[in-house]
Design a protein around this motif. Structure first.
Motif, mmCIF file in Angstrom:
data_model
loop_
_atom_site.group_PDB
_atom_site.id
_atom_site.type_symbol
_atom_site.label_atom_id
_atom_site.label_comp_id
_atom_site.label_asym_id
_atom_site.label_seq_id
_atom_site.Cartn_x
_atom_site.Cartn_y
_atom_site.Cartn_z
ATOM 1 N N ASP A 1 26.214 -38.085 55.563
ATOM 2 C CA ASP A 1 24.791 -38.294 55.312
ATOM 3 C C ASP A 1 24.336 -39.650 55.844
ATOM 4 O O ASP A 1 23.340 -39.755 56.568
ATOM 5 C CB ASP A 1 24.525 -38.217 53.801
ATOM 6 C CG ASP A 1 23.216 -37.515 53.489
ATOM 7 O OD1 ASP A 1 22.542 -37.080 54.422
ATOM 8 O OD2 ASP A 1 22.885 -37.402 52.301
ATOM 9 N N PHE B 1 18.774 -39.955 58.059
ATOM 10 C CA PHE B 1 18.957 -40.468 56.693
ATOM 11 C C PHE B 1 18.154 -41.752 56.501
ATOM 12 O O PHE B 1 17.426 -41.909 55.510
ATOM 13 C CB PHE B 1 20.442 -40.727 56.442
ATOM 14 C CG PHE B 1 20.734 -41.437 55.146
ATOM 15 C CD1 PHE B 1 20.867 -40.730 53.975
ATOM 16 C CD2 PHE B 1 20.876 -42.816 55.095
ATOM 17 C CE1 PHE B 1 21.141 -41.373 52.770
ATOM 18 C CE2 PHE B 1 21.148 -43.470 53.910
ATOM 19 C CZ PHE B 1 21.286 -42.750 52.743
ATOM 20 N N CYS C 1 14.842 -42.663 54.176
ATOM 21 C CA CYS C 1 14.759 -43.766 53.208
ATOM 22 C C CYS C 1 13.507 -44.605 53.444
ATOM 23 O O CYS C 1 12.823 -45.006 52.488
ATOM 24 C CB CYS C 1 16.012 -44.639 53.299
ATOM 25 S SG CYS C 1 17.515 -43.843 52.690
ATOM 26 N N SER D 1 11.631 -36.717 54.387
ATOM 27 C CA SER D 1 12.545 -37.012 53.278
ATOM 28 C C SER D 1 12.466 -36.002 52.137
ATOM 29 O O SER D 1 13.239 -36.090 51.184
ATOM 30 C CB SER D 1 12.228 -38.402 52.715
ATOM 31 O OG SER D 1 10.942 -38.395 52.101
ATOM 32 N N VAL E 1 20.382 -32.774 47.147
ATOM 33 C CA VAL E 1 20.639 -33.943 47.978
ATOM 34 C C VAL E 1 21.945 -34.570 47.511
ATOM 35 O O VAL E 1 22.363 -34.384 46.365
ATOM 36 C CB VAL E 1 19.496 -34.987 47.910
ATOM 37 C CG1 VAL E 1 18.176 -34.406 48.406
ATOM 38 C CG2 VAL E 1 19.325 -35.539 46.504
ATOM 39 N N ARG F 1 22.516 -40.199 49.112
ATOM 40 C CA ARG F 1 21.109 -40.091 49.506
ATOM 41 C C ARG F 1 20.201 -40.349 48.308
ATOM 42 O O ARG F 1 19.199 -41.058 48.402
ATOM 43 C CB ARG F 1 20.832 -38.714 50.109
ATOM 44 C CG ARG F 1 19.376 -38.522 50.564
ATOM 45 C CD ARG F 1 19.172 -37.174 51.212
ATOM 46 N NE ARG F 1 19.793 -37.110 52.528
ATOM 47 C CZ ARG F 1 19.143 -37.304 53.665
ATOM 48 N NH1 ARG F 1 17.842 -37.595 53.660
ATOM 49 N NH2 ARG F 1 19.768 -37.211 54.812
ATOM 50 N N TYR G 1 17.511 -43.298 48.033
ATOM 51 C CA TYR G 1 16.112 -42.914 47.797
ATOM 52 C C TYR G 1 15.534 -43.724 46.635
ATOM 53 O O TYR G 1 14.419 -44.253 46.718
ATOM 54 C CB TYR G 1 16.021 -41.426 47.479
ATOM 55 C CG TYR G 1 15.868 -40.509 48.665
ATOM 56 C CD1 TYR G 1 16.211 -40.918 49.954
ATOM 57 C CD2 TYR G 1 15.390 -39.213 48.500
ATOM 58 C CE1 TYR G 1 16.083 -40.056 51.032
ATOM 59 C CE2 TYR G 1 15.248 -38.345 49.574
ATOM 60 C CZ TYR G 1 15.598 -38.766 50.836
ATOM 61 O OH TYR G 1 15.462 -37.904 51.896
#
Length: 269
Positions: free
Chosen positions: A8, A14, A18, A65, A83, A87, A91
């Motif tokens: 990830d 990724f 974010c 996202s 997810v 991640r 996040y």
């Protein structure tokens, strides 16, 4: 989930996601909290400020996202394995940073006489801590239940706008809860103005209430109300290393055996 935690992080998408979470939360706090600063702001104005902000950000960032922009949405997404843990952690960090930056920008843009609490959430004087917790739990439950239902890819009964449905759920809950708790439903939204103004009265309510409400809603929808909810799906989520939600077809028919053509036949019968 497909990708491992390590895989990830190695993806360029990724880090773009974010950044999207940071920007989405930033604008949610900037515009949503900004709608609260006028002393004459009505409950409906505040409700629309937050509801439309989330709907707009969801429209922009869903393909980037998923547009969680809320730890109370990310946590149940992690627990239901939509997810990865890494991640989800990144996040939430991005969401908190976005909330603080959004509040700081808001403070810098608006004349000081309008600052007040900068849109920070707080309990009404006659609302107890237990009542505040309960209100935040319930309204976040509604929000996260709506998010999971709107993002259920195996549903075919509604084809409306996912961003609109989520924005309306936020607007609805604000109309109810603004006079009592400020209607947070989002720890990052509450933390941003609180951190900038250095004021944290009863702040735990705005973390524990939404996180627990969101977690219960996510688990309840995914394993009982989802179009492909089943006992097999529940067991697989918590026991299989390579869990994949998509392999469980609609109406709880197990997809562990059979070819794709056979499964398609089962789903349509």
């Amino acid at each position: 989930m497909g990708k491992s935690n390590i895989q990830d992080v190695k993806q360029g998408s990724f880090w773009r996601a974010c950044i999207g979470e940071l920007l989405g939360t930033l604008f949610l706090v900037l515009v949503g909290c900004g709608s609260c600063l006028d002393a004459n702001s009505s409950t409906v104005q505040k409700a629309l400020g937050f509801g439309l902000s989330v709907a707009t950000m969801a429209w922009i960032l869903s393909n980037v996202s998923g547009c969680h922009i809320n730890p109370a949405i990310t946590l149940p997404m992690v627990v239901t394995r939509k997810v990865t843990i890494v991640r989800g952690l990144f996040y939430i960090i991005a969401q908190i940073a976005g909330g603080v930056i959004g509040a700081a920008i808001l403070k810098g843009l608006i004349p000081s006489q309008y600052h007040g609490a900068l849109g920070a959430t707080g309990l009404s004087p006659k609302v107890t801590v237990a009542q505040g917790f309960g209100i935040e739990f319930m309204i976040t439950f509604v929000l996260v239940f709506t998010v999971f239902a709107s993002c259920d890819g195996k549903r075919n009964d509604f084809n409306g706008s996912t961003p609109l449905s989520i924005g309306l759920s936020i607007t609805m809950c604000h109309v109810f809860a603004v006079p009592f708790t400020g209607a947070s439903m989002n720890p990052a939204r509450s933390f941003g103005p609180a951190a900038v103004m250095k004021s944290f009265p009863n702040h735990w309510v705005y973390w524990v209430g939404p996180l627990l409400g969101g977690l219960v809603a996510g688990l309840l929808y995914d394993f009982i109300f989802a179009a492909n909810a089943s006992v097999e799906k529940l067991k697989a989520c918590f026991t299989e290393r390579d869990y994949d939600n998509d392999k469980f077809p609609k109406d709880g028919v197990t997809a562990l055996n059979g070819s794709p053509s056979e499964l398609k036949k089962i789903e349509t019968e």
